[in-house]
Design a protein around this motif. Structure first.
Motif, PDB file in Angstrom:
ATOM      1  N   LEU A  44       0.699  -1.219   0.035  1.00 13.55           N
ATOM      2  CA  LEU A  44      -0.126   0.166  -0.127  1.00 13.55           C
ATOM      3  C   LEU A  44       0.859   1.325   0.116  1.00 13.55           C
ATOM      4  O   LEU A  44       0.318   2.429  -0.277  1.00 13.55           O
ATOM      5  N   ALA A  45       2.147   1.151   0.151  1.00 13.32           N
ATOM      6  CA  ALA A  45       2.972   2.196   0.279  1.00 13.32           C
ATOM      7  C   ALA A  45       2.619   3.359   0.682  1.00 13.32           C
ATOM      8  O   ALA A  45       2.754   4.557  -0.146  1.00 13.32           O
ATOM      9  N   CYS A  46       2.348   3.601   1.940  1.00 13.38           N
ATOM     10  CA  CYS A  46       2.033   4.903   2.524  1.00 13.38           C
ATOM     11  C   CYS A  46       3.176   5.588   2.816  1.00 13.38           C
ATOM     12  O   CYS A  46       4.411   4.908   3.246  1.00 13.38           O
ATOM     13  N   ALA A  47       3.110   6.933   2.559  1.00 14.57           N
ATOM     14  CA  ALA A  47       4.535   7.635   2.267  1.00 14.57           C
ATOM     15  C   ALA A  47       5.242   7.588   3.628  1.00 14.57           C
ATOM     16  O   ALA A  47       6.579   7.957   3.762  1.00 14.57           O
ATOM     17  N   PHE A  48       4.622   7.535   4.781  1.00 18.49           N
ATOM     18  CA  PHE A  48       5.337   7.818   6.045  1.00 18.49           C
ATOM     19  C   PHE A  48       5.783   6.420   6.954  1.00 18.49           C
ATOM     20  O   PHE A  48       5.948   6.306   8.034  1.00 18.49           O
ATOM     21  N   CYS A  49       5.610   5.264   6.033  1.00 18.99           N
ATOM     22  CA  CYS A  49       5.947   4.063   6.515  1.00 18.99           C
ATOM     23  C   CYS A  49       7.204   3.275   5.688  1.00 18.99           C
ATOM     24  O   CYS A  49       7.216   3.077   4.699  1.00 18.99           O
ATOM     25  N   ALA A  50       8.062   2.724   6.713  1.00 18.34           N
ATOM     26  CA  ALA A  50       9.153   1.813   6.075  1.00 18.34           C
ATOM     27  C   ALA A  50       8.670   0.564   5.397  1.00 18.34           C
ATOM     28  O   ALA A  50       9.190   0.325   4.431  1.00 18.34           O
ATOM     29  N   THR A  51       7.855  -0.130   6.021  1.00 19.71           N
ATOM     30  CA  THR A  51       7.202  -1.079   5.429  1.00 19.71           C
ATOM     31  C   THR A  51       6.593  -1.144   3.890  1.00 19.71           C
ATOM     32  O   THR A  51       6.984  -1.786   2.959  1.00 19.71           O
ATOM     33  N   GLY A  52       6.058   0.044   3.703  1.00 20.11           N
ATOM     34  CA  GLY A  52       5.429   0.372   2.247  1.00 20.11           C
ATOM     35  C   GLY A  52       6.605   0.805   1.319  1.00 20.11           C
ATOM     36  O   GLY A  52       6.080   0.684   0.152  1.00 20.11           O
ATOM     37  N   GLN A  87      -0.376  -4.004  14.007  1.00 18.86           N
ATOM     38  CA  GLN A  87       0.015  -2.748  13.639  1.00 18.86           C
ATOM     39  C   GLN A  87       1.441  -2.746  13.181  1.00 18.86           C
ATOM     40  O   GLN A  87       2.108  -1.776  12.877  1.00 18.86           O
ATOM     41  N   GLY A  88       1.869  -4.229  12.924  1.00 16.43           N
ATOM     42  CA  GLY A  88       3.385  -4.416  12.631  1.00 16.43           C
ATOM     43  C   GLY A  88       3.234  -4.227  11.056  1.00 16.43           C
ATOM     44  O   GLY A  88       2.484  -3.663  10.345  1.00 16.43           O
ATOM     45  N   MET A  89       4.061  -5.200  10.224  1.00 17.14           N
ATOM     46  CA  MET A  89       4.217  -5.256   8.803  1.00 17.14           C
ATOM     47  C   MET A  89       2.824  -5.693   8.258  1.00 17.14           C
ATOM     48  O   MET A  89       2.266  -6.578   8.415  1.00 17.14           O
ATOM     49  N   GLY A  90       2.626  -4.790   7.022  1.00 18.98           N
ATOM     50  CA  GLY A  90       1.401  -5.400   6.107  1.00 18.98           C
ATOM     51  C   GLY A  90       0.052  -4.626   6.664  1.00 18.98           C
ATOM     52  O   GLY A  90      -0.043  -3.898   7.765  1.00 18.98           O
ATOM     53  N   GLU A  91      -1.054  -4.738   5.574  1.00 21.62           N
ATOM     54  CA  GLU A  91      -2.153  -4.218   5.882  1.00 21.62           C
ATOM     55  C   GLU A  91      -3.093  -5.313   6.270  1.00 21.62           C
ATOM     56  O   GLU A  91      -3.349  -6.292   5.411  1.00 21.62           O
TER      57      GLU A  91
HETATM   58  S1  SF4 Z   1       2.359  -1.577   6.709  1.00 19.63           S
HETATM   59 FE1  SF4 Z   1       0.254   0.034   7.147  1.00 19.63          FE
HETATM   60  S2  SF4 Z   1       1.329   1.869   7.222  1.00 19.63           S
HETATM   61 FE2  SF4 Z   1       2.382   0.764   6.148  1.00 19.63          FE
HETATM   62  S3  SF4 Z   1       2.441   1.075   3.870  1.00 19.63           S
HETATM   63 FE3  SF4 Z   1       1.253  -0.816   4.656  1.00 19.63          FE
HETATM   64  S4  SF4 Z   1      -0.720  -0.119   5.215  1.00 19.63           S
HETATM   65 FE4  SF4 Z   1       0.483   1.522   5.179  1.00 19.63          FE
END
Ligand code: SF4
Length: 347
Positions: A113-121, A157-161
């Motif tokens: 999902l590439a949220c701009a504020f997230c390292a996992t993204g 709330q860890g890695m992934g949606e």
């Molecule tokens: S882990 Fe959550 S916050 Fe990070 S890119 Fe995926 S949906 Fe967005």
């Protein structure tokens, strides 16, 4: 792969051809992490079933690559390897009450999902985690605890949606709830989403006692879309309709998370728009969302961060002037890359 950690008692009894009471004992032993020799109280038939399951690899585990305690607070991060070479992370979060912890778990290896504020993204999606891989993270967090300490809650709330892997997440929650497995109360479990309406509705139908968290990012549509590309597929208004339905069906107030980013979404205009959204939600859903302000944590190891932390105190003051009292979340483990937004699957 058949994994015992993915089962609640009745389905396991069916799968192994044993009684439900024996299945309960097996599940309890698996989640305690008992060695086969320690399986006291099982009948010979059940010990045999368990031994066969282990021999066939039906009690898999994640490889603990690293356990990193923070030097500045009591957060601990676990880097866990999957059999096919991915690294997922789980975080042990201390709760206010002494000796109680929450396990922050991952639901996917990477995230699309590439949220701009997230390292996992930044990683992209490798794959969904299996039910047992989600459940096993809680047991491994629990294994780091001392006498008298326990995992009280779980936060997705860890890695992934999580709602992009919603069927497995719900199956994992059922195992977490089961008294002979992890015995974690549904009300102590929170699923945090970027906002997938069908998954939110499914949670309300199938696990109505589980709490819902929503990443808002911004109440201004153009800003939110820049920060969270998923907003193009599921605009905030559509997401909030599903969240309202969830609140009405479950009676639970959702948690809304906002991370103020300097000059992006931390202005007075942003606070006013957010407060208006809180009021609108309350008038429609009958409950006020619990607004959580999460300070931004650096996500780039090379110091080339896309954002700077917004002025949280000023943002809070703007919200309070609008009659909204947010909660300032302590996001710990920043020195070990364990804080909100920082999980990047590093071994
Ligand atoms: S882990 Fe959550 S916050 Fe990070 S890119 Fe995926 S949906 Fe967005």
């Amino acid at each position: 792969m058949l994994a015992l950690q993915a089962f609640t008692p009745e389905p396991l009894a069916g799968a192994l051809g044993i009684g439900v009471a024996e299945a309960r004992k097996i599940i309890a032993a698996v989640h305690r992490g008992d060695a086969l020799a320690d399986l006291r109280g099982l009948t010979g038939v059940t010990r045999g079933a368990m031994a066969a399951a282990r021999a066939r690899g039906h009690v898999p585990s994640l490889e603990v690559r690293a356990i990193r305690p923070s030097a500045v607070d009591p957060f601990v991060k676990l880097a866990l390897g999957t059999a096919d070479g991915h690294v997922v992370e789980a975080v042990r979060i201390p709760l206010e009450r002494e000796g109680r912890f929450s396990a922050c778990v991952s639901s996917q290896a990477g995230c699309a999902l590439a949220c701009a504020f997230c390292a996992t993204g930044r990683l992209g999606l490798a794959r969904n985690l299996e039910v047992w891989e989600i459940v096993e993270q809680v047991r491994l967090v629990r294994a780091t605890l001392g006498p008298g300490q326990r995992v009280h809650g779980v936060v997705f709330q860890g890695m992934g949606e999580p709602l992009a892997n919603v069927d497995r997440v719900i199956a994992a929650i059922r195992v977490m709830n089961d008294p002979c497995a992890l015995a974690i109360d549904s009300r102590a479990i929170t699923v945090c989403t970027s906002g997938l309406p069908s998954g939110i509705r499914q949670l309300a139908r199938e696990v109505p006692k589980v709490r819902l968290g929503l990443s808002i990012a911004s109440a201004r549509p153009d800003v939110r879309r820049r920060l969270m590309p998923i907003d193009a597929a599921h605009p905030l208004d559509d997401v909030l309709e599903a969240v309202e339905e969830h609140a009405r069906a479950t009676g639970l107030a959702p948690m809304w998370a906002v991370t103020p980013l300097a000059g992006v979404n931390d202005t007075e205009e942003d606070a006013v728009a957010l407060a208006a959204l809180v009021r609108r939600f309350e008038s429609r859903a009958g409950v006020r969302p619990r607004l959580s302000i999460v300070p931004y944590n650096a996500i780039a190891a090379d110091g080339q961060d896309p954002f700077r932390r917004g002025d949280v105190e000023i943002f809070l003051a703007h919200l309070k002037a609008e009659g909204v009292k947010p909660h300032l979340r302590y996001s710990g483990g920043g020195d070990i890359g364990a804080a909100c937004g920082q999980l990047a699957g590093k071994p």
